[in-house]
Design a protein around this motif. Structure first.
Motif, PDB file in Angstrom:
ATOM      1  N   VAL A  53       0.856  -1.176   0.000  1.00 19.85           N
ATOM      2  CA  VAL A  53       0.000   0.000   0.000  1.00 19.85           C
ATOM      3  C   VAL A  53       0.894   1.228   0.000  1.00 19.85           C
ATOM      4  N   VAL A  54       0.664   2.125  -0.953  1.00 17.04           N
ATOM      5  CA  VAL A  54       1.425   3.376  -1.036  1.00 17.04           C
ATOM      6  C   VAL A  54       0.463   4.531  -0.789  1.00 17.04           C
ATOM      7  N   HIS A  55       0.705   5.284   0.286  1.00 16.95           N
ATOM      8  CA  HIS A  55      -0.105   6.453   0.619  1.00 16.95           C
ATOM      9  C   HIS A  55       0.571   7.694   0.052  1.00 16.95           C
ATOM     10  N   VAL A  56      -0.154   8.463  -0.743  1.00 22.63           N
ATOM     11  CA  VAL A  56       0.340   9.732  -1.262  1.00 22.63           C
ATOM     12  C   VAL A  56      -0.515  10.843  -0.667  1.00 22.63           C
ATOM     13  N   VAL A  57       0.122  11.731   0.085  1.00 22.44           N
ATOM     14  CA  VAL A  57      -0.606  12.823   0.743  1.00 22.44           C
ATOM     15  C   VAL A  57      -0.161  14.153   0.143  1.00 22.44           C
ATOM     16  N   PRO A  58      -1.036  14.844  -0.594  1.00 18.80           N
ATOM     17  CA  PRO A  58      -0.692  16.192  -1.061  1.00 18.80           C
ATOM     18  C   PRO A  58      -0.430  17.096   0.146  1.00 18.80           C
ATOM     19  N   ALA A  59       0.742  17.729   0.180  1.00 11.97           N
ATOM     20  CA  ALA A  59       1.158  18.469   1.374  1.00 11.97           C
ATOM     21  C   ALA A  59       1.682  19.839   0.990  1.00 11.97           C
ATOM     22  N   LEU A  60       0.808  20.648   0.417  1.00 10.42           N
ATOM     23  CA  LEU A  60       1.183  21.990  -0.014  1.00 10.42           C
ATOM     24  C   LEU A  60       0.921  23.040   1.062  1.00 10.42           C
ATOM     25  N   THR A  61       0.237  22.659   2.133  1.00 12.01           N
ATOM     26  CA  THR A  61      -0.098  23.576   3.210  1.00 12.01           C
ATOM     27  C   THR A  61       0.398  22.987   4.528  1.00 12.01           C
ATOM     28  N   PRO A  62       0.444  23.789   5.590  1.00 14.58           N
ATOM     29  CA  PRO A  62       0.828  23.224   6.894  1.00 14.58           C
ATOM     30  C   PRO A  62      -0.076  22.068   7.320  1.00 14.58           C
ATOM     31  N   GLY A  63      -1.387  22.202   7.099  1.00 10.15           N
ATOM     32  CA  GLY A  63      -2.288  21.112   7.441  1.00 10.15           C
ATOM     33  C   GLY A  63      -2.004  19.859   6.636  1.00 10.15           C
ATOM     34  N   GLY A  64      -1.673  20.024   5.360  1.00 10.47           N
ATOM     35  CA  GLY A  64      -1.313  18.887   4.533  1.00 10.47           C
ATOM     36  C   GLY A  64      -0.043  18.220   5.008  1.00 10.47           C
ATOM     37  N   ARG A  65       0.929  19.013   5.447  1.00  6.83           N
ATOM     38  CA  ARG A  65       2.181  18.438   5.932  1.00  6.83           C
ATOM     39  C   ARG A  65       1.978  17.704   7.256  1.00  6.83           C
ATOM     40  N   SER A  66       1.113  18.222   8.114  1.00  8.52           N
ATOM     41  CA  SER A  66       0.796  17.496   9.349  1.00  8.52           C
ATOM     42  C   SER A  66       0.116  16.175   9.029  1.00  8.52           C
ATOM     43  N   ALA A  67      -0.807  16.192   8.057  1.00  9.94           N
ATOM     44  CA  ALA A  67      -1.474  14.955   7.651  1.00  9.94           C
ATOM     45  C   ALA A  67      -0.471  13.958   7.084  1.00  9.94           C
ATOM     46  N   ALA A  68       0.474  14.436   6.266  1.00 12.87           N
ATOM     47  CA  ALA A  68       1.464  13.545   5.667  1.00 12.87           C
ATOM     48  C   ALA A  68       2.307  12.882   6.743  1.00 12.87           C
ATOM     49  N   GLN A  69       2.702  13.641   7.764  1.00 13.10           N
ATOM     50  CA  GLN A  69       3.484  13.040   8.844  1.00 13.10           C
ATOM     51  C   GLN A  69       2.658  12.023   9.620  1.00 13.10           C
ATOM     52  N   ALA A  70       1.385  12.339   9.866  1.00 14.49           N
ATOM     53  CA  ALA A  70       0.522  11.413  10.590  1.00 14.49           C
ATOM     54  C   ALA A  70       0.316  10.124   9.804  1.00 14.49           C
ATOM     55  N   VAL A  71       0.167  10.228   8.489  1.00 15.17           N
ATOM     56  CA  VAL A  71      -0.022   9.032   7.657  1.00 15.17           C
ATOM     57  C   VAL A  71       1.261   8.215   7.599  1.00 15.17           C
ATOM     58  N   THR A  72       2.412   8.873   7.605  1.00 10.60           N
ATOM     59  CA  THR A  72       3.672   8.129   7.682  1.00 10.60           C
ATOM     60  C   THR A  72       3.736   7.340   8.981  1.00 10.60           C
ATOM     61  N   GLN A  73       3.320   7.963  10.073  1.00 14.16           N
ATOM     62  CA  GLN A  73       3.310   7.254  11.355  1.00 14.16           C
ATOM     63  C   GLN A  73       2.343   6.078  11.305  1.00 14.16           C
ATOM     64  N   LEU A  74       1.214   6.263  10.632  1.00 13.93           N
ATOM     65  CA  LEU A  74       0.274   5.157  10.425  1.00 13.93           C
ATOM     66  C   LEU A  74       0.943   4.012   9.683  1.00 13.93           C
ATOM     67  N   ALA A  75       1.633   4.327   8.584  1.00 17.09           N
ATOM     68  CA  ALA A  75       2.298   3.281   7.803  1.00 17.09           C
ATOM     69  C   ALA A  75       3.336   2.549   8.636  1.00 17.09           C
ATOM     70  N   ARG A  76       4.096   3.281   9.441  1.00 24.18           N
ATOM     71  CA  ARG A  76       5.101   2.643  10.293  1.00 24.18           C
ATOM     72  C   ARG A  76       4.447   1.691  11.293  1.00 24.18           C
ATOM     73  N   SER A  77       3.328   2.114  11.880  1.00 22.61           N
ATOM     74  CA  SER A  77       2.635   1.261  12.840  1.00 22.61           C
ATOM     75  C   SER A  77       2.087   0.003  12.181  1.00 22.61           C
ATOM     76  N   VAL A  78       1.528   0.164  10.983  1.00 26.92           N
ATOM     77  CA  VAL A  78       0.997  -0.994  10.258  1.00 26.92           C
ATOM     78  C   VAL A  78       2.110  -1.981   9.938  1.00 26.92           C
ATOM     79  N   ASN A  79       3.251  -1.483   9.513  1.00 28.45           N
ATOM     80  CA  ASN A  79       4.354  -2.380   9.169  1.00 28.45           C
ATOM     81  C   ASN A  79       4.874  -3.157  10.370  1.00 28.45           C
ATOM     82  N   ASP A  80       4.687  -2.621  11.566  1.00 27.95           N
ATOM     83  CA  ASP A  80       5.135  -3.304  12.779  1.00 27.95           C
ATOM     84  C   ASP A  80       4.063  -4.196  13.388  1.00 27.95           C
ATOM     85  N   THR A  81       2.883  -4.245  12.774  1.00 28.89           N
ATOM     86  CA  THR A  81       1.761  -4.990  13.345  1.00 28.89           C
ATOM     87  C   THR A  81       1.658  -6.385  12.751  1.00 28.89           C
TER      88      THR A  81
END
Length: 601
Positions: free
Chosen positions: A452-480
């Motif tokens: 699964v590849v998550h692509v988060v458009p991150a052109l704004t501060p809110g988008g960048r916060s979402a991108a970091q949160a989704v990266t953390q999600l991916a890391r958690s899933v990979n460890d589960t």
């Protein structure tokens, strides 16, 4: 803090209660905000705020109770206005309010995700929106948010929503702090203490509650001096930082920092990713630092003619990523989820030479409307795609974010614009979580490897916060570990090995494919360029993450596409740790932090 006025959320118990008492001891008038709900957010009607007020008053301090929820924006705004009217100012906000749900990714419901994000991220945004106008107008304010180690360097297997929400809080803090006017400071504390949340988390992970002994852990009262220091007048020089407290130690957490960059424009760019994953990006991800600074790690990159093909039987692309595929990849299928038809079409074209057919699907409504329907739609979408391919599904690409349908560009560099840009952040995280859960259930049901590849458009501060949160999600899933549920499958599938293989059973190859040991590998990309030309690099990166075996070690990496280049950032991690004489961080800690922050500017 004498004559200062503070609001402490979650002040009815645990760290919040300890912080409330500590601030009152130092002279502040404390408004103790606590809804009286349970750890999971269940309504209990407990009079917890009043209990803390009685503790403060018994010691001669001043406090009032506010039994409201941080998720009620109107009530929070009303409380702030009432506080200013009654006491003359609002000087300090400490946001310790939080809930925790314990299901792993395959079992977490849309309501679990929405509730956790609503308290930790939505509640924090409500407080900021209510308090900052008063603080900026008055020229003074200290806001202390609360994040967690499982949203930073570590992952959260039991409760990925919590880790994702806490990363979003940290990302918001890093972006908001530097733009606030003089006199107003926002920082965040990442505490670790023996609280009810820790206890129940250990029990949810399988610990026997009768044998739990957390006496060696820092206690809630050990966190209070660090929170008080962040809220003090003297600490106003430090803004937009995250500090981790373990009672006797205090660590400065560095935000994700770039460690490797690869050109995506000019000669050689098309072949760059395929040539640099193994010698450059994979080692950097494993070591969380650049491995450069010595002899070149690869030969000079030379662009291959468009449409060139790999030699027969070759496992390595000979030219452009997304133009050439490894042998044996024919007949695979990828579901592309997104509302950007042009980008979906580009990705379809890029994956075809790798032997992948694609199926398109909309993201679904997970944020602004019925989140449960969005989660159900994601499961149905994966089932339909898998059934429609005949041979099964091998990959899912999710392109989703509040920026995806915007005209792009950066909002104004002020705190109003930053808060406004976070209005859709929770919805973006929810959307990606829905497809992660559906993917985990698909792997458990079929035993078939899935990327699964998550692509988060991150052109704004809110988008960048979402991108970091989704990266953390991916890391958690990979460890589960994923527990198989399909016919003929038994025992849990272990978490990914360092090369992305199938853990202890070794059933799959290095790309995570194969048999009953199928793995779920998740990747995340923060798309931070508004320029159409950079879509080429983005598409090439995503196609490689979907199709190339060598990219498996990049699962969970902090990947970014910027104008003219793509890169890899290190995870948030301690930059320096100070050992304290007790739990009280004295004035000397400021000199330590200034010295540690000097390289960051």
């Amino acid at each position: 803090m004498r004559d200062r006025v503070a609001i402490v959320t979650g002040g009815g118990g645990g760290i919040g209660s300890a912080v409330s008492v500590e601030l009152a001891r130092r002279g502040a008038t404390v408004v103790v905000l606590d809804s009286g709900d349970g750890l999971r957010g269940e309504p209990l009607g407990e009079r917890s705020a009043e209990r803390t007020v009685r503790r403060i008053e018994a010691e001669g301090g001043r406090a009032v109770a506010a039994p409201i929820s941080v998720t009620d924006a109107d009530a929070v705004r009303g409380l702030v206005e009432e506080t200013v009217a009654r006491f003359g100012s609002l000087d300090i906000v400490v946001n310790t309010a939080g809930i925790l749900r314990f299901p792993r990714i395959a079992d977490a419901s849309a309501e679990d995700w929405a509730a956790v994000l609503g308290v930790h991220l939505g509640g924090y945004l409500n407080l900021l929106a209510a308090a900052l106008p008063w603080m900026t107008a008055g020229g003074y304010g200290r806001i202390v948010g609360v994040t967690s180690g499982v949203g930073l360097a570590r992952t959260s297997v039991d409760g990925p929503a919590y880790g994702s929400a806490k990363r979003a809080v940290a990302a918001l803090t890093w972006q908001l702090g530097p733009v606030l006017p003089a006199g107003v400071a926002v920082n965040a504390l990442s505490p670790i203490a023996a609280t009810r949340m820790v206890t129940e988390g250990l029990v949810a992970a399988g610990a026997d509650p009768r044998g739990l002994d957390l006496s060696a852990m820092p206690q809630p009262e050990h966190m209070a001096p660090a929170a008080a220091r962040l809220a003090s007048e003297e600490f106003g020089w430090c803004r937009g930082r995250v500090l981790f407290s373990a009672g006797s130690e205090l660590s400065l957490i560095a935000p994700p920092r770039l460690v490797e960059a690869v050109a995506t424009g000019g000669a050689g760019a098309a072949a760059a990713l395929g040539a640099l994953v193994r010698p450059v990006l994979a080692p950097a991800q494993a070591q969380q630092r650049s491995t450069g600074g010595s002899n070149p790690r690869s030969a000079p990159l030379v662009a291959a003619p468009p449409g060139s093909a790999a030699p027969a039987g070759s496992a390595e692309p000979a030219g452009s990523v997304g133009v050439v595929g490894p042998a044996g990849s024919a007949g695979r299928a990828c579901l592309v989820v997104g509302d950007d038809r042009a980008l979906t079409g580009q990705l379809t074209g890029a994956l075809a030479p790798w032997g992948y057919s694609t199926v398109a699907a909309p993201v679904g409504d997970t944020g602004t409307g019925d989140a449960a329907a969005g989660f159900a739609a994601a499961e149905q979408g994966i089932r339909r795609a898998a059934a429609g391919t005949g041979a099964g599904l091998d990959a899912v690409v999710v392109i989703h974010g509040a920026d995806a349908t915007s005209a792009g560009g950066e909002p104004g560099g002020d705190w109003h614009a930053i808060l406004t840009s976070h209005a859709g952040t929770a919805a973006t995280i929810l959307g990606h979580a829905a497809w992660s859960r559906a993917a985990a259930r698909h792997v458990a049901a079929t035993g078939r490897a899935l990327r699964v590849v998550h692509v988060v458009p991150a052109l704004t501060p809110g988008g960048r916060s979402a991108a970091q949160a989704v990266t953390q999600l991916a890391r958690s899933v990979n460890d589960t570990p994923i527990t198989p549920a399909g016919p003929g499958l038994s025992g849990p599938i272990g978490p990914n090995g360092p090369d992305g293989s199938n853990g202890p059973d070794g059933a799959g190859g290095p790309d995570g494919a194969g048999g009953s040991g199928g793995r779920l590998l998740e990747f995340a990309v923060s798309a931070e360029s508004p320029y159409p030309a950079d879509r080429v690099g983005l598409v090439e990166l995503v196609a490689s993450l979907v199709a190339a075996p060598d990219t498996a070690p990049l699962a969970g990496a902090e990947l970014v596409v910027r104008p003219g280049w793509l890169g890899l950032r290190a995870h948030p991690a301690p930059a320096v740790t100070a050992s304290l004489a007790g739990a009280e961080p004295g004035p000397w800690i400021d000199d330590v932090l200034r010295d540690a922050l000097a390289p960051f500017g």
